[in-house]
Each structure stands twice: as structure tokens, then as C-alpha cells.
Design a protein around this motif. Sequence first.
Motif, PDB file in Angstrom:
ATOM      1  N   PRO A   1       9.919 -31.586 -42.992  1.00 22.99           N
ATOM      2  CA  PRO A   1       9.050 -30.848 -43.916  1.00 22.99           C
ATOM      3  C   PRO A   1       7.597 -30.757 -43.477  1.00 22.99           C
ATOM      4  CG  PRO A   1      10.517 -32.298 -45.130  1.00 22.99           C
ATOM      5  CD  PRO A   1      10.711 -32.614 -43.683  1.00 22.99           C
ATOM      6  N   ARG A   2       7.042 -31.827 -42.925  1.00 22.49           N
ATOM      7  CA  ARG A   2       5.609 -31.802 -42.612  1.00 22.49           C
ATOM      8  C   ARG A   2       5.295 -30.877 -41.438  1.00 22.49           C
ATOM      9  NH1 ARG A   2       2.788 -36.132 -42.473  1.00 22.49           N
ATOM     10  NH2 ARG A   2       1.375 -35.526 -40.819  1.00 22.49           N
ATOM     11  N   GLN A   3       6.320 -30.446 -40.708  1.00 21.20           N
ATOM     12  CA  GLN A   3       6.098 -29.524 -39.595  1.00 21.20           C
ATOM     13  C   GLN A   3       6.665 -28.126 -39.867  1.00 21.20           C
ATOM     14  OE1 GLN A   3       7.672 -31.574 -36.134  1.00 21.20           O
ATOM     15  NE2 GLN A   3       5.705 -32.563 -35.759  1.00 21.20           N
ATOM     16  N   ALA A   4       7.040 -27.879 -41.122  1.00 23.02           N
ATOM     17  CA  ALA A   4       7.644 -26.584 -41.458  1.00 23.02           C
ATOM     18  C   ALA A   4       6.669 -25.443 -41.217  1.00 23.02           C
ATOM     19  CB  ALA A   4       8.099 -26.582 -42.918  1.00 23.02           C
ATOM     20  N   GLY A   5       5.404 -25.628 -41.612  1.00 18.03           N
ATOM     21  CA  GLY A   5       4.409 -24.572 -41.424  1.00 18.03           C
ATOM     22  C   GLY A   5       4.113 -24.323 -39.959  1.00 18.03           C
ATOM     23  N   ALA A   6       3.956 -25.409 -39.189  1.00 13.16           N
ATOM     24  CA  ALA A   6       3.685 -25.261 -37.758  1.00 13.16           C
ATOM     25  C   ALA A   6       4.848 -24.560 -37.059  1.00 13.16           C
ATOM     26  CB  ALA A   6       3.441 -26.640 -37.136  1.00 13.16           C
ATOM     27  N   GLY A   7       6.078 -24.969 -37.391  1.00 17.34           N
ATOM     28  CA  GLY A   7       7.243 -24.358 -36.753  1.00 17.34           C
ATOM     29  C   GLY A   7       7.392 -22.886 -37.094  1.00 17.34           C
ATOM     30  N   SER A   8       7.196 -22.531 -38.367  1.00 13.30           N
ATOM     31  CA  SER A   8       7.330 -21.124 -38.743  1.00 13.30           C
ATOM     32  C   SER A   8       6.187 -20.297 -38.173  1.00 13.30           C
ATOM     33  CB  SER A   8       7.400 -20.967 -40.261  1.00 13.30           C
ATOM     34  OG  SER A   8       6.248 -21.485 -40.889  1.00 13.30           O
ATOM     35  N   GLY A   9       5.005 -20.913 -38.012  1.00 15.24           N
ATOM     36  CA  GLY A   9       3.892 -20.215 -37.371  1.00 15.24           C
ATOM     37  C   GLY A   9       4.210 -19.870 -35.924  1.00 15.24           C
ATOM     38  N   VAL A  10       4.793 -20.836 -35.201  1.00 13.40           N
ATOM     39  CA  VAL A  10       5.185 -20.588 -33.799  1.00 13.40           C
ATOM     40  C   VAL A  10       6.238 -19.491 -33.736  1.00 13.40           C
ATOM     41  CG1 VAL A  10       6.325 -21.599 -31.781  1.00 13.40           C
ATOM     42  CG2 VAL A  10       4.643 -22.936 -33.058  1.00 13.40           C
ATOM     43  N   TYR A  11       7.264 -19.592 -34.582  1.00 13.11           N
ATOM     44  CA  TYR A  11       8.376 -18.641 -34.563  1.00 13.11           C
ATOM     45  C   TYR A  11       7.891 -17.217 -34.836  1.00 13.11           C
ATOM     46  CZ  TYR A  11      13.065 -16.828 -35.701  1.00 13.11           C
ATOM     47  OH  TYR A  11      14.234 -16.111 -35.726  1.00 13.11           O
ATOM     48  N   ASN A  12       7.033 -17.056 -35.824  1.00 10.64           N
ATOM     49  CA  ASN A  12       6.532 -15.723 -36.147  1.00 10.64           C
ATOM     50  C   ASN A  12       5.549 -15.210 -35.102  1.00 10.64           C
ATOM     51  OD1 ASN A  12       7.588 -14.705 -38.885  1.00 10.64           O
ATOM     52  ND2 ASN A  12       7.133 -16.852 -39.288  1.00 10.64           N
ATOM     53  N   THR A  13       4.811 -16.134 -34.463  1.00 13.43           N
ATOM     54  CA  THR A  13       3.905 -15.721 -33.383  1.00 13.43           C
ATOM     55  C   THR A  13       4.687 -15.162 -32.204  1.00 13.43           C
ATOM     56  OG1 THR A  13       2.260 -17.381 -34.030  1.00 13.43           O
ATOM     57  CG2 THR A  13       2.081 -16.485 -31.814  1.00 13.43           C
ATOM     58  N   THR A  14       5.758 -15.849 -31.820  1.00 13.52           N
ATOM     59  CA  THR A  14       6.544 -15.356 -30.681  1.00 13.52           C
ATOM     60  C   THR A  14       7.194 -14.009 -31.014  1.00 13.52           C
ATOM     61  OG1 THR A  14       8.461 -16.688 -31.349  1.00 13.52           O
ATOM     62  CG2 THR A  14       6.977 -17.650 -29.725  1.00 13.52           C
ATOM     63  N   ARG A  15       7.619 -13.836 -32.269  1.00 14.34           N
ATOM     64  CA  ARG A  15       8.196 -12.543 -32.655  1.00 14.34           C
ATOM     65  C   ARG A  15       7.159 -11.432 -32.526  1.00 14.34           C
ATOM     66  NH1 ARG A  15       7.965  -9.934 -37.417  1.00 14.34           N
ATOM     67  NH2 ARG A  15       7.313 -11.790 -38.576  1.00 14.34           N
ATOM     68  N   GLN A  16       5.926 -11.701 -32.978  1.00 10.33           N
ATOM     69  CA  GLN A  16       4.879 -10.680 -32.916  1.00 10.33           C
ATOM     70  C   GLN A  16       4.460 -10.387 -31.478  1.00 10.33           C
ATOM     71  OE1 GLN A  16       5.113  -9.083 -35.985  1.00 10.33           O
ATOM     72  NE2 GLN A  16       3.020  -8.644 -35.400  1.00 10.33           N
ATOM     73  N   ILE A  17       4.398 -11.423 -30.641  1.00  7.12           N
ATOM     74  CA  ILE A  17       4.062 -11.184 -29.233  1.00  7.12           C
ATOM     75  C   ILE A  17       5.150 -10.335 -28.574  1.00  7.12           C
ATOM     76  CG2 ILE A  17       3.819 -12.311 -26.981  1.00  7.12           C
ATOM     77  CD1 ILE A  17       2.292 -14.534 -28.395  1.00  7.12           C
ATOM     78  N   GLY A  18       6.415 -10.609 -28.913  1.00  5.99           N
ATOM     79  CA  GLY A  18       7.500  -9.766 -28.425  1.00  5.99           C
ATOM     80  C   GLY A  18       7.324  -8.323 -28.857  1.00  5.99           C
ATOM     81  N   ALA A  19       6.894  -8.120 -30.125  1.00 13.79           N
ATOM     82  CA  ALA A  19       6.680  -6.766 -30.638  1.00 13.79           C
ATOM     83  C   ALA A  19       5.563  -6.056 -29.877  1.00 13.79           C
ATOM     84  CB  ALA A  19       6.352  -6.822 -32.127  1.00 13.79           C
ATOM     85  N   VAL A  20       4.476  -6.768 -29.610  1.00 13.63           N
ATOM     86  CA  VAL A  20       3.354  -6.175 -28.879  1.00 13.63           C
ATOM     87  C   VAL A  20       3.773  -5.821 -27.454  1.00 13.63           C
ATOM     88  CG1 VAL A  20       1.061  -6.647 -27.946  1.00 13.63           C
ATOM     89  CG2 VAL A  20       1.601  -7.309 -30.280  1.00 13.63           C
ATOM     90  N   LEU A  21       4.507  -6.738 -26.798  1.00 11.97           N
ATOM     91  CA  LEU A  21       5.007  -6.456 -25.446  1.00 11.97           C
ATOM     92  C   LEU A  21       5.919  -5.230 -25.443  1.00 11.97           C
ATOM     93  CD1 LEU A  21       5.874 -10.068 -24.241  1.00 11.97           C
ATOM     94  CD2 LEU A  21       4.191  -8.559 -23.190  1.00 11.97           C
TER      95      LEU A  21
END
Length: 503
Positions: free
Chosen positions: A389-409
Motif C-alpha cells: 500500500p505505501r508504494q501504490a502511488g509511486a508504482g501507479s505513477g511509474v506505470y502511467n508515466t511509461t504509458r504516456q512516454i510510449g504515447a509520445v514516442l
Amino acid sequence: MENVARPWPALWSLVIGFFMILIDTTIVSVANPSIMEGLGTDINAVIWVTSAYLLAYAVPLLITGRLGDRFGPKKLYLAGLVVFTLASLWCGLAGDIQTLIVARVLQGLGAAIMTPQTMAVITRIFPPDRRGAAMGLWGATAGVATLVGPILGGVLVDSLGWEWIFFINVPVGIAGFILAWRFVPSLTTHPHKFDIPGVVLSAVGLFLLVFGIQEGETYNWGTITGPISVWGLIIAGLVVLASFILWQRFNKGEPLLPLGLFRDRNFSLANIGITTVGFTVTSFGLPLIFYYQMVRGMTPTESALMMVPMALISGGLAPVVGKIIDRVNPKYITALGLVLMAVALFWNSALMHPDTPILLFLLPSAVLGFANAGIWAPLSSTATRNLPPRQAGAGSGVYNTTRQIGAVLGSAAIAVLIQARLAAELPAAGPGPEGTAMSGRLPDALQEGFSTAMGQSILLPGCVILVGAAVALFFAKPQAATWGRPAVPASAGAEAGSGTRQG
């Protein structure tokens, strides 16, 4: 993990806002010609209406994910929703292109604040062995929103005007705020020391990288101004991000990005997978819509309606898939979904000729619906299953960041490839879309070459998604939850109010 008596109403409340912000990543593309005409601007300026949003959305995601851990995902989500809704109103009222671009930056920031909180709440209120169904709904939302955006945009632009692609967010945002306020619980917060050097390095590195990739085609991958070049920005961004990773590795305090997350094989592989999905979903629509409008003479609404089978099947099946992945190994469903997406894109490529019966394109559209249903939920569930639980925000932030970088690429790569293939297939018409008069139906003599160029372009996202399929085959079999259901219910105070801190 918090015990929430009614997690599903909370999830549905979050899905409304999540759906809205994802639609805004694609809805503007159909409105660009109307915006150019309405605000009296040119193509280079109007491209920034989308670029500014994507940039402001992608860059802060690591930071906003961690802020949700620190101050509570409900508070961050509601704050982001207010920013997003007010910025949408400002977008619709904008009287010039500069104002619209600034308003879109604010919209992107609001979206960046909201997005990680949706996954973080799912991770915290659903136990790992029941999270698949919840991620199924989240995945259906992500998949359908990317498809509904162009359809809704076409209808609104054709009937009411471009302003309404923004005005429609206001009542939806108000309804979403009321529901989230009512149903989303105030979860316990975790005291974090904020990693200021990490915040600066990640924001600067992501900005340089994303800006360089997004604007590469605008500046012909050369000089921007003076000594600043596109490739200089991209390389500088990579160097700064490498410095950020090193700082996270040796930071003796609490790093912004816990690198320990990547010790989980499934988290690491799911991030690679979602990058290929972001790339593909963002890029394949552009050559397809160009073909529909410029070779087949369709209106924006008609061309977007060709994606209806994809949206209906994806939306209907994704929750079913979500329930299945709680009981079976999700790697097979994920790999199958990714392979089906590649098959549909290769099929579209083969059909792209001026005389192909138009109804045949509904078949690969349907296959894309089955593909989407098998991708979003299994990937997100696999990524978050083992997150504490204490890393849920960090993990979802990473996951959504990689998705957005994929979209930009994907957005940058498909623009470059379309230019190159048009130059090869229509050499007399000029080097790219501008030379082929990208408005209205093309003359018969140019249609075959243009169709060939679009068909070749769509092969790129088809190949990229196959990489994602190969990665999915290496997912480890999900283990039984080690931190599942709590023995003691969360206190009424944690449910209703400000959220208690826990170490």
C-alpha cells in the motif's frame, strides 16, 4: 491495505474522471481544422494544442503519484479534477490560440494529478486476488476512452462547434467531483520525506525528452534555435534521467522512485508492455483516419464511426476478462490480446486500397475490440498485484508515466514515417502531408500511392505491439497474496475524514 465496505461505488466514481481525461488525449485531433479556422491560426500553432496537453500530462506523473501517497489519493484526485474542469471551461472560452494552449497546459496538469490516484485507490481498496475485476473496469475505461475520443470529437465538432469538446467536460467534471467526494474513502496516508533533487531531475529530464520527441518533426529533427537542437534536447533529457536514476540508487533518504519496485519481475515487464500499448494505440489511428477521409472521402464523424465495433466489443468484454484473470495466469490473455492487435493492424494495412469495400474494415475493427479487452486489465493487474500500500502511488505513477512516454514516442514516430512514406509513394506531390493538400478527398491519380503510404505506416505500430506480446510471455505466474485482506476493519475516522498516518 484498507478494508473498504463498498469499493465498487468508489471505483465507478473514479472511472468517470479517468474516462474524461483520457478522452481529452485524442478528442482534439478531429477538431484541429475547426480550431484553425475558428481562431485564425496555422497548423504549427494548432499542433501545440495537443502537444501542450500531453507534455503537461506526462512530465509530473512520477511526482503526483508520490503526492497521493503523502497527502491521500482522494484529496489529490479531487484537487486535480477541479483544475481539469476549470481549465476545460477556459479552453472553450479561449478567444485566441495562445490562451487555448495555456489552458491546455493547466488541463494536462489536472490530468497528471488525477491519473495515478485512480490506480493507487484500486491497489489499496481491492485485495490482490480480487483486483482483476476492478482492473478490468479500469482497463475497459482506458481502452474505450482512446477509441471514443475521435468519435465523440467528430460528432461535437460537426454539430455544435469545436468549443464543445471542452465545454462537455464541465458537467461531467461536476458530477464526477460529487460522486468521488461521496464514495471514495479517505485512505490512510504514509509520511514521506520529499526528494527535492529527485523531483527536479525527473521533471527536467522528462520535459527535455518528451519535448524533444514531440517537437522533432516540427523542427525537421534539426535546430530549434541557436545552439539548441532536437537531438540535443533528447540526449540532454536522457543524461538528466540517467542522473535521476543514479540519485535514486544512492539517495540515503527516501527516493522519489523506489527502485525496489523493479525487483518485481512482473512490474518491470508490465511497464515495458504498457509502453508498447501506449505507442500503438496513439499511432495507429492517424494513418487509418487519413485513409478514411482523404481516400474514401469520409467526414470526421463517419471515419470515427468505423471504430465503433472496436469500442463496443472492448467495453463489453474488458470487465469479463477482469474477472477471469483473478483465476487464471494473465500472461496468456495479455499475450493473445497483444498478438490480436498486431493481426488487426496488419489486416488493415492489407485492406488499404482505394477500391476495397469499406465495410470490410469493420472486421479488423472488431478484432481490435477483442485485443483491447485482453490487454488493459491483465497488464495493469499484473503490474500492481505485488505492490504494498505505501508504494501504490509511486508504482501507479511509474506505470502511467511509461504509458504516456510510449504515447509520445508513437505520436512522433508515426508522423515521421507518414512523411517518409508519402515522399516515397507520392514524390510529385511533395515531401509530406502539406504537399498533398491534407484536406478533402484526394484526386483519383493520387489515391493508390497515398493508400500504400498509409498502409505501410500502420505496420510500425503492428510490429511494436508484437514486442509487447513477446514481453508478456515472460510474466511470472501470480503468487498468492502475502498482504491481502486485513483482519481489522479500518477505523471510522479513516473512512470518513482526513486519514490517519501510518508508518
